[in-house]
Design an enzyme around this catalytic site. Structure first.
Site, PDB file in Angstrom:
ATOM      1  N   GLU A  59     -10.042  -0.969   5.631  1.00 54.70           N
ATOM      2  CA  GLU A  59      -8.863  -1.135   6.483  1.00 54.70           C
ATOM      3  C   GLU A  59      -9.266  -0.995   7.949  1.00 54.70           C
ATOM      4  O   GLU A  59      -8.846  -1.767   8.795  1.00 54.70           O
ATOM      5  CB  GLU A  59      -7.799  -0.089   6.109  1.00 54.70           C
ATOM      6  CG  GLU A  59      -6.524  -0.235   6.924  1.00 54.70           C
ATOM      7  CD  GLU A  59      -5.404   0.714   6.483  1.00 54.70           C
ATOM      8  OE1 GLU A  59      -5.607   1.507   5.542  1.00 54.70           O
ATOM      9  OE2 GLU A  59      -4.329   0.654   7.094  1.00 54.70           O
ATOM     10  N   GLN A  78       0.831  -1.205   0.000  1.00 57.18           N
ATOM     11  CA  GLN A  78       0.000   0.000   0.000  1.00 57.18           C
ATOM     12  C   GLN A  78       0.871   1.263   0.000  1.00 57.18           C
ATOM     13  O   GLN A  78       1.570   1.537   0.974  1.00 57.18           O
ATOM     14  CB  GLN A  78      -0.885   0.007   1.262  1.00 57.18           C
ATOM     15  CG  GLN A  78      -1.799   1.220   1.389  1.00 57.18           C
ATOM     16  CD  GLN A  78      -2.527   1.253   2.726  1.00 57.18           C
ATOM     17  OE1 GLN A  78      -2.088   0.658   3.701  1.00 57.18           O
ATOM     18  NE2 GLN A  78      -3.651   1.935   2.766  1.00 57.18           N
ATOM     19  N   GLY A  79       0.800   2.046  -1.067  1.00 59.88           N
ATOM     20  CA  GLY A  79       1.598   3.268  -1.183  1.00 59.88           C
ATOM     21  C   GLY A  79       0.741   4.504  -0.966  1.00 59.88           C
ATOM     22  O   GLY A  79       0.452   5.232  -1.923  1.00 59.88           O
ATOM     23  N   TYR A  80       0.335   4.726   0.269  1.00 56.40           N
ATOM     24  CA  TYR A  80      -0.432   5.928   0.608  1.00 56.40           C
ATOM     25  C   TYR A  80       0.484   6.974   1.267  1.00 56.40           C
ATOM     26  O   TYR A  80       0.649   8.070   0.787  1.00 56.40           O
ATOM     27  CB  TYR A  80      -1.562   5.591   1.599  1.00 56.40           C
ATOM     28  CG  TYR A  80      -2.868   5.128   0.998  1.00 56.40           C
ATOM     29  CD1 TYR A  80      -2.921   4.487  -0.219  1.00 56.40           C
ATOM     30  CD2 TYR A  80      -4.070   5.322   1.688  1.00 56.40           C
ATOM     31  CE1 TYR A  80      -4.145   4.050  -0.751  1.00 56.40           C
ATOM     32  CE2 TYR A  80      -5.279   4.900   1.165  1.00 56.40           C
ATOM     33  CZ  TYR A  80      -5.317   4.263  -0.050  1.00 56.40           C
ATOM     34  OH  TYR A  80      -6.517   3.840  -0.558  1.00 56.40           O
ATOM     35  N   SER A  81       1.084   6.603   2.427  1.00 55.13           N
ATOM     36  CA  SER A  81       1.764   7.588   3.277  1.00 55.13           C
ATOM     37  C   SER A  81       3.073   8.079   2.668  1.00 55.13           C
ATOM     38  O   SER A  81       3.767   7.341   1.958  1.00 55.13           O
ATOM     39  CB  SER A  81       2.079   6.975   4.639  1.00 55.13           C
ATOM     40  OG  SER A  81       0.919   6.463   5.226  1.00 55.13           O
ATOM     41  N   SER A 138      -4.555   7.333  12.967  1.00 56.32           N
ATOM     42  CA  SER A 138      -4.105   7.274  14.370  1.00 56.32           C
ATOM     43  C   SER A 138      -5.298   7.370  15.328  1.00 56.32           C
ATOM     44  O   SER A 138      -6.374   7.863  14.968  1.00 56.32           O
ATOM     45  CB  SER A 138      -3.115   8.408  14.665  1.00 56.32           C
ATOM     46  OG  SER A 138      -3.813   9.626  14.795  1.00 56.32           O
ATOM     47  N   ASN A 139      -5.092   6.900  16.553  1.00 57.74           N
ATOM     48  CA  ASN A 139      -6.197   6.905  17.518  1.00 57.74           C
ATOM     49  C   ASN A 139      -6.675   8.317  17.832  1.00 57.74           C
ATOM     50  O   ASN A 139      -7.866   8.535  18.087  1.00 57.74           O
ATOM     51  CB  ASN A 139      -5.773   6.170  18.793  1.00 57.74           C
ATOM     52  CG  ASN A 139      -5.814   4.660  18.608  1.00 57.74           C
ATOM     53  OD1 ASN A 139      -5.914   4.173  17.484  1.00 57.74           O
ATOM     54  ND2 ASN A 139      -5.727   3.915  19.694  1.00 57.74           N
ATOM     55  N   GLU A 140      -5.745   9.294  17.795  1.00 54.50           N
ATOM     56  CA  GLU A 140      -6.163  10.676  18.043  1.00 54.50           C
ATOM     57  C   GLU A 140      -7.143  11.128  16.959  1.00 54.50           C
ATOM     58  O   GLU A 140      -8.179  11.741  17.242  1.00 54.50           O
ATOM     59  CB  GLU A 140      -4.940  11.618  18.066  1.00 54.50           C
ATOM     60  CG  GLU A 140      -4.021  11.458  19.268  1.00 54.50           C
ATOM     61  CD  GLU A 140      -3.100  10.241  19.175  1.00 54.50           C
ATOM     62  OE1 GLU A 140      -2.959   9.680  18.066  1.00 54.50           O
ATOM     63  OE2 GLU A 140      -2.529   9.843  20.198  1.00 54.50           O
TER      64      GLU A 140
HETATM   65  C1  FAD Z   1       4.105  -0.023  11.395  1.00 49.21           C
HETATM   66  C2  FAD Z   1       3.425   0.866  10.429  1.00 49.21           C
HETATM   67  C3  FAD Z   1       3.008   0.366   9.217  1.00 49.21           C
HETATM   68  C4  FAD Z   1       2.424   1.199   8.272  1.00 49.21           C
HETATM   69  N1  FAD Z   1       2.084   0.679   7.035  1.00 49.21           N
HETATM   70  C5  FAD Z   1       1.678   1.515   6.058  1.00 49.21           C
HETATM   71  C6  FAD Z   1       1.493   1.033   4.730  1.00 49.21           C
HETATM   72  O1  FAD Z   1       1.653  -0.161   4.428  1.00 49.21           O
HETATM   73  N2  FAD Z   1       1.149   1.923   3.773  1.00 49.21           N
HETATM   74  C7  FAD Z   1       0.932   3.239   4.045  1.00 49.21           C
HETATM   75  O2  FAD Z   1       0.601   3.994   3.132  1.00 49.21           O
HETATM   76  N3  FAD Z   1       1.104   3.736   5.294  1.00 49.21           N
HETATM   77  C8  FAD Z   1       1.476   2.905   6.302  1.00 49.21           C
HETATM   78  N4  FAD Z   1       1.681   3.389   7.587  1.00 49.21           N
HETATM   79  C9  FAD Z   1       1.564   4.826   7.803  1.00 49.21           C
HETATM   80  C10 FAD Z   1       0.420   5.235   8.711  1.00 49.21           C
HETATM   81  O3  FAD Z   1      -0.793   5.223   8.024  1.00 49.21           O
HETATM   82  C11 FAD Z   1       0.776   6.635   9.256  1.00 49.21           C
HETATM   83  O4  FAD Z   1       1.875   6.453  10.142  1.00 49.21           O
HETATM   84  C12 FAD Z   1      -0.376   7.267   9.993  1.00 49.21           C
HETATM   85  O5  FAD Z   1      -1.371   7.669   9.089  1.00 49.21           O
HETATM   86  C13 FAD Z   1       0.093   8.519  10.797  1.00 49.21           C
HETATM   87  O6  FAD Z   1       0.793   9.398   9.966  1.00 49.21           O
HETATM   88  P1  FAD Z   1       2.251   9.942  10.348  1.00 49.21           P
HETATM   89  O7  FAD Z   1       3.101   8.773  10.720  1.00 49.21           O
HETATM   90  O8  FAD Z   1       2.711  10.794   9.224  1.00 49.21           O
HETATM   91  O9  FAD Z   1       2.045  10.794  11.653  1.00 49.21           O
HETATM   92  P2  FAD Z   1       1.455  12.271  11.743  1.00 49.21           P
HETATM   93  O10 FAD Z   1       0.242  12.373  10.891  1.00 49.21           O
HETATM   94  O11 FAD Z   1       2.553  13.229  11.517  1.00 49.21           O
HETATM   95  O12 FAD Z   1       1.000  12.312  13.258  1.00 49.21           O
HETATM   96  C14 FAD Z   1       1.925  12.510  14.318  1.00 49.21           C
HETATM   97  C15 FAD Z   1       1.132  12.612  15.624  1.00 49.21           C
HETATM   98  O13 FAD Z   1       0.228  13.733  15.553  1.00 49.21           O
HETATM   99  C16 FAD Z   1      -1.118  13.298  15.766  1.00 49.21           C
HETATM  100  N5  FAD Z   1      -2.027  14.034  14.887  1.00 49.21           N
HETATM  101  C17 FAD Z   1      -1.861  14.284  13.557  1.00 49.21           C
HETATM  102  N6  FAD Z   1      -2.920  14.966  13.070  1.00 49.21           N
HETATM  103  C18 FAD Z   1      -3.775  15.154  14.106  1.00 49.21           C
HETATM  104  C19 FAD Z   1      -5.052  15.758  14.249  1.00 49.21           C
HETATM  105  N7  FAD Z   1      -5.660  16.321  13.191  1.00 49.21           N
HETATM  106  N8  FAD Z   1      -5.637  15.753  15.470  1.00 49.21           N
HETATM  107  C20 FAD Z   1      -5.037  15.163  16.536  1.00 49.21           C
HETATM  108  N9  FAD Z   1      -3.822  14.568  16.478  1.00 49.21           N
HETATM  109  C21 FAD Z   1      -3.201  14.551  15.283  1.00 49.21           C
HETATM  110  C22 FAD Z   1      -1.134  11.833  15.411  1.00 49.21           C
HETATM  111  O14 FAD Z   1      -2.164  11.152  16.091  1.00 49.21           O
HETATM  112  C23 FAD Z   1       0.242  11.372  15.868  1.00 49.21           C
HETATM  113  O15 FAD Z   1       0.226  11.108  17.245  1.00 49.21           O
HETATM  114  C24 FAD Z   1       2.221   2.566   8.561  1.00 49.21           C
HETATM  115  C25 FAD Z   1       2.616   3.078   9.800  1.00 49.21           C
HETATM  116  C26 FAD Z   1       3.217   2.244  10.726  1.00 49.21           C
HETATM  117  C27 FAD Z   1       3.662   2.844  12.030  1.00 49.21           C
END
Ligand code: FAD
Length: 397
Positions: A244, A126-129, A382-384
């Protein structure tokens, strides 16, 4: 709302149990229960067994080669598989891309890719992030520029789970910078063997390398690999995410984790009594069990609503938050239960079949699982962010 199984559903549950008894290899259950890491070959073996039975894609309609199970049957299958210690079905092809192609893909894409997901010809990731585009996914920058009958892709994806195994990646790419960020995103299917793609492992705190960075430098992708319409990818991406998140609550995994914790607490001693007889420890286990029972009931409410044709609302966010907290608490308590054996860093014993673990077998993965499952409250939204969804939709804030 009736949360009891009907006679037909009980018969299906018995059929699933009999199938698992006869066909789930002991070698895989031992790994699935958490002492050794599963390899790509292990996952492929289990997918092939399920596919042979016609149960790999319980969520797909029969017309597309799926089992055509209803919500309750899917729930039963998931619960029974986790109870038996089966490896999870790798979600990227079956649970994520499959439904998107069935709803938005062309006939040619459906005919080509869906059978290949089932028979294991393709392993998808999955190439989203991207760096800077996780929770705020719409700000993604990986760019695809149309050049004749190809798109030329440049940019980076990150956290790509099991990308090192994949030969295909579905990607959200920016095809327009006009209007709102959501309006310039497209959904592309990309062959990982295309020149210009580089996969770099990210080594996690538990020593595993299950996630990756994927880099694209002038990667040429045929236009027929665009799903649906150009710049409409956000709609397809959101559709995929609802699948998902409902899968991520993990009631079955939590139940299996709690059973394992109880087994360990019966095996470990605390002075001259079993650890499970320590009232303080037993109270903590009971707290988790009560929370899990409440979550299982919420899960059944969602399953029951889905069986009646209703789409899950904020309940899937509730399940994601609660389910991941419970699983993390089980991991924390398992570490407490194994005591000093939680201290050594046992990645070699988990990854390499020949290395004997220090202490009892069940202790080998306790710390690794605790560390690795920090991810549960981050990925899949994320849970937040889920709490904000709950507040907006249920509390009308
Ligand atoms: C082990 C693992 C596997 C993953 N696998 C995939 C994958 O296969 N493909 C893919 O595309 N992605 C994948 N991800 C990415 C995942 O979807 C992102 O990590 C997730 O969406 C959070 O984005 P971020 O890491 O950029 O954190 P950020 O978005 O930068 O968030 C950082 C912190 O800020 C908080 N935050 C951000 N925005 C808000 C808001 N609006 N309100 C309150 N709090 C907020 C978050 O809760 C978090 O605590 C994976 C992540 C992990 C850790």
């Amino acid at each position: 709302m009736n949360l009891d199984y009907t006679d037909d559903q009980k018969a299906f549950r018995d059929e699933v149990r009999a199938f698992l008894d006869a066909n789930l290899p002991e070698r895989l259950t031992e790994k699935g229960r958490g002492t050794r890491a599963l390899t790509k070959a292990d996952h492929e073996e289990w997918h092939a067994i399920l596919n042979e039975k016609g149960w790999l894609a319980g969520n797909w309609p029969k017309d597309f080669g799926g089992a055509g199970f209803d919500a309750v049957q899917r729930h039963i299958l998931e619960m029974e598989m986790t109870r038996a210690g089966a490896p999870r079905i790798v979600p990227f092809g079956v649970a994520m891309l499959g439904p998107v192609l069935q709803k938005f893909g062309s006939k040619a894409q459906q005919d080509h890719y869906l059978p290949r997901i089932l028979n294991g010809d393709d392993w998808w990731c999955q190439g989203y992030s991207e760096p800077g585009a996780g929770s705020d996914l719409a700000s993604l920058r990986c760019e695809a520029v149309r050049d004749g009958d190809h798109y030329v892709v440049n940019g980076q994806k990150t956290w790509t789970t099991l990308g090192q195994y994949a030969n295909m990646i579905f990607c959200l790419v920016r095809t327009s910078k006009e209007g709102k960020p959501q309006e310039g995103i497209s959904f592309l299917l990309i062959d990982m063997d295309t020149p210009g793609i580089e996969v770099r492992p990210i080594v996690l705190i538990d020593g595993s390398a299950e996630v990756n960075e994927v880099w694209f430098s002038d990667v040429h992708v045929p236009v027929e690999n665009l799903v649906g319409e150009e710049n409409k990818g956000w709609t397809y991406a959101k559709y995929l995410l609802t699948h998902e998140r409902t899968n991520i609550a993990g009631v079955g995994f939590a139940s299996a984790g709690l059973d394992s914790l109880k087994r360990i607490a019966r095996a470990e001693t605390d002075g001259d009594r079993k650890l499970i007889e320590n009232p303080h420890f037993a109270a903590r286990v009971a707290r988790i069990e009560i929370d899990l029972m409440a979550m299982a009931t919420t899960n059944l409410r969602v399953v029951s609503a889905a069986a009646a044709g209703q789409a899950p609302g904020a309940e899937s966010s509730m399940l994601k938050v609660k389910g991941t907290i419970i699983r993390q608490e089980i991991n924390a308590l398992t570490r407490t239960a194994v005591g000093p054996y939680a201290m050594p860093f046992q990645s070699e014993a988990v990854e390499g079949a020949n290395e004997a673990p220090i202490g009892p077998d069940y202790a080998a993965k306790a710390t690794g699982a605790y560390l690795n499952n920090r991810k549960l409250s981050i990925y899949g939204g994320s849970n937040e962010v889920q709490r904000t969804i709950i507040a907006k939709t249920m509390l009308e804030l």
